[in-house]
Design a protein around this motif. Structure first.
Motif, PDB file in Angstrom:
ATOM      1  N   ALA A 156       0.646  -1.315   0.248  1.00  0.00           N
ATOM      2  CA  ALA A 156       0.071   0.301  -0.266  1.00  0.00           C
ATOM      3  C   ALA A 156       0.570   1.171   0.117  1.00  0.00           C
ATOM      4  O   ALA A 156       0.530   1.781  -0.333  1.00  0.00           O
ATOM      5  N   VAL A 157       2.134   1.088   0.440  1.00  0.00           N
ATOM      6  CA  VAL A 157       2.724   2.259   0.680  1.00  0.00           C
ATOM      7  C   VAL A 157       3.513   2.367  -0.971  1.00  0.00           C
ATOM      8  O   VAL A 157       3.473   3.864  -1.368  1.00  0.00           O
ATOM      9  N   ARG A 158       4.396   1.500  -1.496  1.00  0.00           N
ATOM     10  CA  ARG A 158       4.352   1.942  -3.024  1.00  0.00           C
ATOM     11  C   ARG A 158       2.956   2.981  -3.986  1.00  0.00           C
ATOM     12  O   ARG A 158       3.289   3.618  -5.098  1.00  0.00           O
ATOM     13  N   VAL A 159       1.879   1.802  -3.631  1.00  0.00           N
ATOM     14  CA  VAL A 159       0.781   2.219  -4.176  1.00  0.00           C
ATOM     15  C   VAL A 159       0.223   3.539  -4.024  1.00  0.00           C
ATOM     16  O   VAL A 159      -0.640   5.047  -4.971  1.00  0.00           O
ATOM     17  N   ALA A 160       0.078   4.319  -2.146  1.00  0.00           N
ATOM     18  CA  ALA A 160       0.142   5.632  -2.007  1.00  0.00           C
ATOM     19  C   ALA A 160       1.035   6.554  -2.672  1.00  0.00           C
ATOM     20  O   ALA A 160       0.692   8.063  -2.496  1.00  0.00           O
TER      21      ALA A 160
ATOM     22  N   SER B 207      -0.125   6.894   2.974  1.00  0.00           N
ATOM     23  CA  SER B 207      -0.505   5.809   3.112  1.00  0.00           C
ATOM     24  C   SER B 207      -1.271   5.718   3.972  1.00  0.00           C
ATOM     25  O   SER B 207      -1.690   4.580   4.742  1.00  0.00           O
ATOM     26  N   LEU B 208      -1.124   6.444   4.992  1.00  0.00           N
ATOM     27  CA  LEU B 208      -2.605   5.630   6.013  1.00  0.00           C
ATOM     28  C   LEU B 208      -3.895   6.022   5.921  1.00  0.00           C
ATOM     29  O   LEU B 208      -4.345   4.715   6.298  1.00  0.00           O
ATOM     30  N   LEU B 209      -4.213   6.326   4.842  1.00  0.00           N
ATOM     31  CA  LEU B 209      -4.881   6.108   4.479  1.00  0.00           C
ATOM     32  C   LEU B 209      -5.250   4.621   3.831  1.00  0.00           C
ATOM     33  O   LEU B 209      -6.402   3.590   4.059  1.00  0.00           O
ATOM     34  N   PHE B 210      -4.179   3.830   3.615  1.00  0.00           N
ATOM     35  CA  PHE B 210      -4.275   2.277   2.207  1.00  0.00           C
ATOM     36  C   PHE B 210      -3.968   1.206   3.880  1.00  0.00           C
ATOM     37  O   PHE B 210      -3.934   0.268   4.458  1.00  0.00           O
TER      38      PHE B 210
END
Length: 505
Positions: free
Chosen positions: A23-27, A34-37
């Protein structure tokens, strides 16, 4: 717990960790914090998703506070003292007076607009008055903001957590409202005692790590982070602010010439990420998705009051004497993203048994998610609209150092960023100190040994070997040329860490 249960917990935990790292990479790709993911991972794993049950607010408070300690230690280790020192006064005012103003304005707004009880209104105002460094800089790290503006945002985010936590604890306590004198006195004691402990333990850590030769390189990051944890726990035991103690101990340790500094920071960064991932996934598990729709209206109203009234008023009240242009003040008003701290703080009144506290948790959760989605993508555009960055502005050169102990030398590494004025400069034009030499350049995956006429290009990875005595002078020269080009010295640029267009770390 049986061995089979342990394997099951590790399986779920490992899967959540890997999902969060993905998710960090997507964010990063979509420009959102990234907190949202991470929160989404927690919601998916919860009762309405995979089916994991977690509703222990007291455990969430304890684990969340510990995770905040990890995050704040890492934040201190990565904070430049040269930048913090210049901005300590305005950041301190924003972190104290600004928090109080933001709390009161938000509380008044939700009390009058939503008819919320004063205790809950003050609690909500205190909970959401803290800005979040991780959320803000996840969006801003690619923007070449002026060092003063970026430094103030970072310093404020590191310092305002402690006053916010103290206020939430005060308003969560049972009985009548405490007097203003009690609140101010409690705040003064906790901040001063926490700061003193953090500075003292951080300094003791510096002395110990310089004088004690550890048998393995990997022990140095553990010892460095251990001193930060010691400061955090010691302050908590004596009733002082553990958050400010952890942050300041990290600042002292991170700005000292410790062995294996790059390894220390890398370990701390990993620990900080682990704290963030664990924190947000846990908070996503704690929230009941079925109660979130009822929280949307109060969350949006409270968020609009905070974003459009409370935050701008707090900035206007706190910064007139510090010579910040109105454009930078406007950007500061818009850039106050909320993140981990408000959601953790929303568990405090639940543990204290405050009536309506569960509803407050869901309001804070929705507020953080909705306004991160609104503010996050808009910050680069707001920065350009307000003119606080310029197209083509050079980004700061980031130099890392690794000790070559037996030679009395250090290896510096840097990457020539896009827009840097190092691009097009010959090696001889760098005019590094005599005891420093560019030993290797990696360009497009191929290594080359440079000569005096080799020209640096954007994207080059450069290795510089320098004697310990001239390391600082070498870093200054590289920064100076990166900012103003080969004529940096004659243009009055000397590569001081506290100047330039980005953070000097």
């Amino acid at each position: 717990m049986t061995l089979q249960h342990l394997f099951l917990v590790l399986l779920v935990g490992g899967a959540a960790l890997l999902a969060s790292i993905t998710a960090v990479r997507v964010a990063h790709g979509v420009g959102l914090p990234s907190l949202l993911f991470f929160l989404a991972v927690g919601l998916i794993m919860g009762e309405d998703g995979i089916g994991l049950h977690f509703d222990d607010a007291q455990l969430a408070q304890a684990l969340g506070t510990a995770a905040l300690g990890l995050i704040l230690i890492e934040g201190g280790l990565s904070t430049s003292w040269n930048s913090l020192r210049r901005l300590l006064a305005p950041a301190g005012v924003l972190a104290t007076v600004g928090v109080a103003v933001s709390m009161l304005v938000t509380a008044a707004g939700v009390h009058w607009l939503l008819g919320m009880d004063w205790r809950l209104a003050l609690l909500l105002g205190a909970i959401v008055s803290s800005t979040d460094a991780a959320a803000t800089f996840a969006v801003l790290r690619a923007l070449p903001l002026p060092a003063k503006l970026r430094g103030l945002l970072e310093a404020e985010s590191g310092l305002n957590d402690a006053p916010t936590i103290i206020l939430v604890l005060v308003f969560s306590s049972a009985g009548p409202f405490p007097s203003a004198g009690y609140v101010v006195g409690n705040l003064f004691f906790q901040l001063c005692a926490g700061a003193a402990l953090g500075l003292v333990i951080g300094r003791l850590g510096v002395v110990a790590l310089r004088r004690i030769a550890l048998p393995a390189t990997g022990l140095y990051p553990l010892a460095t982070f251990g001193f930060g944890i010691l400061a955090f726990a010691a302050a908590g035991v004596v009733g002082a602010s553990a958050i400010i103690s952890a942050y300041l101990s990290g600042v002292v340790l991170g700005n000292s010439r410790l062995p294996h500094r790059a390894a220390n920071r890398s370990f701390a960064e990993g620990a900080g990420w682990l704290g963030q991932i664990g924190l947000f996934v846990m908070l996503g598990l704690l929230v009941d998705p079925s109660r979130l729709p009822d929280a949307v209206v109060p969350a949006v109203v409270a968020g609009l009051v905070l974003l459009l009234v409370a935050r701008p008023v707090s900035v206007l009240v706190c910064l007139p004497g510090f010579r910040f242009p109105w454009r930078e003040q406007a950007f500061l008003s818009w850039a106050g993203l909320r993140g981990a701290v408000p959601i953790v703080l929303a568990t405090f009144p639940i543990v204290s048994g405050v009536e309506g506290a569960r509803d407050l948790l869901h309001v804070v959760f929705v507020l953080v998610v909705v306004f991160t989605l609104v503010q996050g993508p808009s910050l680069p555009g707001a920065a350009r609209l307000l003119g606080v960055i310029q197209p083509g502005q050079a980004r700061e050169v980031q130099v890392e150092a690794a000790p070559l102990d037996t030679l009395g030398a250090e290896l510096l590494t840097l990457t020539v960023p896009v827009g840097s004025r190092l691009h097009g400069v010959e090696i001889s034009e760098l005019r590094l100190p005599p005891a420093a030499v560019v030993s290797l350049i990696v360009r497009d995956g191929a290594a080359l040994v440079p000569g005096p006429t080799t020209i640096l290009m954007e994207g080059d990875e450069v290795l510089v070997v320098t004697a310990e005595s001239v390391r600082e002078a070498t870093e200054r020269r590289l920064r100076a040329v990166g900012r103003r080009g080969r004529l940096a010295y004659w243009l009055g640029e000397h590569g001081d860490p506290e100047t330039g267009n980005g953070p000097a770390s």
